[in-house]
Design an enzyme around this catalytic site. Structure first.
Site, PDB file in Angstrom:
ATOM      1  N   TYR A 184      -2.627  -8.017  -4.988  1.00 46.44           N
ATOM      2  CA  TYR A 184      -3.964  -6.752  -4.428  1.00 46.44           C
ATOM      3  C   TYR A 184      -4.837  -7.212  -4.390  1.00 46.44           C
ATOM      4  O   TYR A 184      -4.830  -6.956  -2.714  1.00 46.44           O
ATOM      5  CB  TYR A 184      -3.883  -5.759  -5.833  1.00 46.44           C
ATOM      6  CG  TYR A 184      -4.395  -4.769  -5.087  1.00 46.44           C
ATOM      7  CD1 TYR A 184      -3.649  -3.488  -5.024  1.00 46.44           C
ATOM      8  CD2 TYR A 184      -5.309  -4.213  -5.684  1.00 46.44           C
ATOM      9  CE1 TYR A 184      -4.253  -2.214  -4.507  1.00 46.44           C
ATOM     10  CE2 TYR A 184      -6.223  -3.046  -5.788  1.00 46.44           C
ATOM     11  CZ  TYR A 184      -5.410  -1.975  -4.742  1.00 46.44           C
ATOM     12  OH  TYR A 184      -6.127  -0.872  -4.538  1.00 46.44           O
TER      13      TYR A 184
ATOM     14  N   LYS B 214      -5.942  -6.802   0.099  1.00 47.38           N
ATOM     15  CA  LYS B 214      -6.966  -5.706   0.478  1.00 47.38           C
ATOM     16  C   LYS B 214      -8.343  -6.589   1.396  1.00 47.38           C
ATOM     17  O   LYS B 214      -9.057  -5.824   2.215  1.00 47.38           O
ATOM     18  CB  LYS B 214      -7.894  -4.866  -0.605  1.00 47.38           C
ATOM     19  CG  LYS B 214      -6.766  -4.560  -1.193  1.00 47.38           C
ATOM     20  CD  LYS B 214      -6.191  -2.638  -0.865  1.00 47.38           C
ATOM     21  CE  LYS B 214      -5.566  -1.903  -0.819  1.00 47.38           C
ATOM     22  NZ  LYS B 214      -5.563  -0.708  -0.775  1.00 47.38           N
TER      23      LYS B 214
HETATM   24  N1  NAD Z   1      -6.528   5.278  -7.970  1.00 49.05           N
HETATM   25  C1  NAD Z   1      -7.209   4.075  -7.639  1.00 49.05           C
HETATM   26  O1  NAD Z   1      -7.815   3.444  -8.653  1.00 49.05           O
HETATM   27  C2  NAD Z   1      -7.581   2.976  -6.345  1.00 49.05           C
HETATM   28  C3  NAD Z   1      -8.450   2.534  -6.274  1.00 49.05           C
HETATM   29  C4  NAD Z   1      -8.815   1.379  -5.229  1.00 49.05           C
HETATM   30  C5  NAD Z   1      -7.693   1.449  -3.748  1.00 49.05           C
HETATM   31  N2  NAD Z   1      -7.120   2.139  -3.808  1.00 49.05           N
HETATM   32  C6  NAD Z   1      -6.595   2.590  -2.816  1.00 49.05           C
HETATM   33  O2  NAD Z   1      -5.940   3.845  -2.339  1.00 49.05           O
HETATM   34  C7  NAD Z   1      -4.594   4.310  -1.717  1.00 49.05           C
HETATM   35  C8  NAD Z   1      -3.731   5.185  -3.057  1.00 49.05           C
HETATM   36  O3  NAD Z   1      -3.832   5.172  -4.060  1.00 49.05           O
HETATM   37  P1  NAD Z   1      -3.173   5.952  -5.066  1.00 49.05           P
HETATM   38  O4  NAD Z   1      -4.733   5.651  -5.762  1.00 49.05           O
HETATM   39  O5  NAD Z   1      -3.594   7.127  -4.779  1.00 49.05           O
HETATM   40  O6  NAD Z   1      -1.763   5.683  -5.616  1.00 49.05           O
HETATM   41  P2  NAD Z   1      -0.602   5.801  -5.563  1.00 49.05           P
HETATM   42  O7  NAD Z   1       0.243   5.462  -6.391  1.00 49.05           O
HETATM   43  O8  NAD Z   1      -0.675   7.347  -6.542  1.00 49.05           O
HETATM   44  O9  NAD Z   1       0.364   6.392  -3.958  1.00 49.05           O
HETATM   45  C9  NAD Z   1       0.535   5.376  -3.656  1.00 49.05           C
HETATM   46  C10 NAD Z   1       1.043   5.944  -2.455  1.00 49.05           C
HETATM   47  O10 NAD Z   1       2.130   4.739  -1.378  1.00 49.05           O
HETATM   48  C11 NAD Z   1       3.385   4.909  -1.478  1.00 49.05           C
HETATM   49  N3  NAD Z   1       3.843   3.734  -1.421  1.00 49.05           N
HETATM   50  C12 NAD Z   1       3.465   2.758  -2.250  1.00 49.05           C
HETATM   51  N4  NAD Z   1       4.494   1.488  -1.582  1.00 49.05           N
HETATM   52  C13 NAD Z   1       4.733   1.890   0.044  1.00 49.05           C
HETATM   53  C14 NAD Z   1       5.715   1.679   0.869  1.00 49.05           C
HETATM   54  N5  NAD Z   1       6.211   0.444   1.109  1.00 49.05           N
HETATM   55  N6  NAD Z   1       5.933   1.915   1.598  1.00 49.05           N
HETATM   56  C15 NAD Z   1       5.054   3.465   2.075  1.00 49.05           C
HETATM   57  N7  NAD Z   1       4.871   4.073   0.890  1.00 49.05           N
HETATM   58  C16 NAD Z   1       4.291   3.262   0.293  1.00 49.05           C
HETATM   59  C17 NAD Z   1       3.858   5.427  -2.901  1.00 49.05           C
HETATM   60  O11 NAD Z   1       4.760   6.178  -2.701  1.00 49.05           O
HETATM   61  C18 NAD Z   1       2.329   6.261  -3.471  1.00 49.05           C
HETATM   62  O12 NAD Z   1       2.850   7.784  -2.800  1.00 49.05           O
HETATM   63  C19 NAD Z   1      -4.003   2.374  -2.035  1.00 49.05           C
HETATM   64  O13 NAD Z   1      -4.265   2.400  -1.123  1.00 49.05           O
HETATM   65  C20 NAD Z   1      -4.859   1.989  -2.712  1.00 49.05           C
HETATM   66  O14 NAD Z   1      -4.651   0.424  -3.732  1.00 49.05           O
HETATM   67  C21 NAD Z   1      -6.952   3.301  -5.133  1.00 49.05           C
END
Ligand code: NAD
Length: 474
Positions: free
Chosen positions: A150, A154
């Site tokens: 991961y 990133k």
């Molecule tokens: N939640 C956190 O704490 C956090 C922290 C840092 C970064 N992020 C980043 O924020 C972004 C959104 O995260 P989130 O927390 O809303 O996650 P989430 O799991 O709620 O949403 C991720 C979405 O991406 C979709 N997805 C996964 N694999 C996929 C693929 N192969 N093709 C198309 N869609 C796909 C999933 O179906 C889901 O709807 C991500 O890039 C994550 O790395 C999140």
């Protein structure tokens, strides 16, 4: 901001941050092309979004699907103005010896290559003024055990952000990223349910004492995608509640008994005019900033550089007259002379860094119990830290670290401290960024630095840089 014709493509739209992004860009007048691999979740989302938007099921691990989907989006909407690469596979939390090659490669395919291919395909339909915003992660900037795939994916995405920003500068397409800390979404809830993360412990490690709400990440993305950020490209903006600026053993915030309200709900925005002090100003650039805050109804006081007793006196008068200071803008660095002799180092540091410290110390006595904002605005020497601008560069580095230290110290008291590194030719763009950073939309941004420099700091070799050309950018 209203422009009903504009189209935003949002990947991972059905996830926690994705939903907030859809909602936010709709508020900004965009039509949404919502992409996700999860078809049922996408249908459920579309039902909530209303007319004029469309969902596209697409697996970002597949180049064929990406190419076909972006072509469908273009055929349906006829244009793409914004791409938000938000979808990702979350961290597996597996140790190196427990990680399969397939699992490692899949994270890179979905989190790095997929967004890059999305950008490549979307850019075919983008014109000048379009923007790509990548949702990276603090995990791509700071190392953690058991985040191998991961975190690498990133960090690679952050690098792609800078590369594409450089490559597309001449085309007027901006590429930026946000690096969120922990956000309360299904991704994190899943980790908590699987006992892979203890959120109470996480809250103690965050200077602000809470996780971000998805709308706080969306707000940063919306700013970066907007015309207000037209000189921001190649920049990576941490939205992390101060996590990255805390470097001590032990807690960054006292333990909290339950989930803080501000983590669940956006607090009611205050409509009251703010008291804004622009300190160390008096020059043309700080006047542009002051005018922008005045135009939105704030009371703005510009203090010219002064000695300690006079600064103390000035803030005492402001406290008596206005009752508080809501926003302090340290502009001394913006107005600093371009000193270029070693002998001028101390006088430049005193006029800028020490002056900023003094203003912050005195302003803190006037700030409300919670909600104060300090912005340190500096003008970057062109091309980074160069010998001919050594005093200016040293003052900026010192000031940036001062801001980070104070962000770590003051977050628990509800005061945010943010650094804004501008390039001299863009005072209006620096003012627009300052307005955003001082607003409630930036409520989870503290200890971070935003570069408003037309991409200068993203170019590895400034001498060869194709400077971002904003002609005709809306
Ligand atoms: N939640 C956190 O704490 C956090 C922290 C840092 C970064 N992020 C980043 O924020 C972004 C959104 O995260 P989130 O927390 O809303 O996650 P989430 O799991 O709620 O949403 C991720 C979405 O991406 C979709 N997805 C996964 N694999 C996929 C693929 N192969 N093709 C198309 N869609 C796909 C999933 O179906 C889901 O709807 C991500 O890039 C994550 O790395 C999140």
């Amino acid at each position: 901001m209203q422009n009903p014709a504009k189209v935003a493509v949002i990947t991972g739209a059905a996830g926690g941050i994705g939903r907030a992004l859809c909602q936010g860009f709709i508020e900004d007048g965009y039509r949404i092309a919502a992409l996700d691999v999860d078809a049922p979740a996408l249908s459920e989302l579309l039902a909530q979004l209303g007319e004029g938007h469309q969902g596209f099921t697409c697996d970002l691990a597949s180049e064929t699907q990406i190419v076909a989907t972006v072509a469908q989006v273009a055929a349906r909407f006829g244009r793409i103005d914004v791409l938000v690469n938000n979808a990702a596979l979350g961290p597996s939390m597996a140790a190196t010896c427990d990680t399969t090659l397939e699992g490692f490669a899949l994270a890179l395919a979905v989190n790095t290559l997929g967004p890059t291919l999305m950008a490549r395909e979307a850019a075919r339909h983008m014109g000048r003024g379009a923007a790509v915003v990548n949702v990276a992660s603090l995990a791509g900037l700071l190392a953690n055990p058991k985040r191998n795939a991961y975190a690498s994916s990133k960090a690679a995405l952050i690098s792609m952000t800078r590369s594409l920003a450089c490559e597309w500068a001449e085309r007027g397409i901006r590429v930026t990223a946000v690096a969120p800390g922990y956000v309360l979404t299904p991704m994190v809830a899943g980790l908590e349910q699987a006992a892979k993360v203890d959120l109470q412990q996480v809250r103690r490690r965050i200077p602000m004492g809470r996780l971000a709400r998805p709308d706080e990440i969306a707000a940063a993305v919306r700013f970066l995608a907007s015309a207000e950020a037209r000189q921001v490209t190649g920049s990576v903006l941490p939205v992390d509640g101060g996590w990255a600026c805390f470097n001590q053993p032990g807690d960054a915030h006292p333990p909290v008994a339950s989930v803080p309200d501000a983590e669940r709900h956006r607090p009611q925005a205050s409509a009251a005019a703010r008291v804004v002090v622009v300190s160390g100003g008096g020059g043309a650039a700080s006047e542009v900033i002051a005018a922008r805050f005045r135009a939105q109804g704030d009371t703005v006081i510009v203090l010219e550089p002064q000695a300690e007793a006079a600064v103390r006196q000035a803030f005492a008068v402001i406290q008596r007259q206005y009752g508080r200071v809501d926003v302090l803008i340290n502009a001394a660095l913006l107005e600093a002379p371009r000193a270029d002799h070693p002998e001028s180092l101390m006088s430049t540091l005193n006029r800028t860094l020490t002056a900023a410290f003094l203003s912050i110390r005195e302003a803190l006595n006037c700030m409300p119990v919670s909600g104060g904002v300090v912005l340190n605005i500096g003008s970057l020497p062109a091309g980074g830290t160069v010998a001919a601008r050594q005093a200016q560069a040293a003052a900026w580095q010192g000031s940036e670290m001062l801001g980070r230290c104070q962000a770590a110290e003051l977050a628990a008291a509800g005061v945010r401290v943010v650094n804004l590194a501008g390039a001299a030719p863009y005072p209006g763009d620096i003012a627009a960024a300052a307005l955003f950073l001082a607003s409630a939309s930036a409520s989870y941004i503290t200890g971070a630095t935003l570069y408003v420099d037309g991409g200068r700091s993203a170019f590895a070799n400034a001498a060869q840089a194709a400077i971002f050309d904003d002609t005709e950018v809306a």
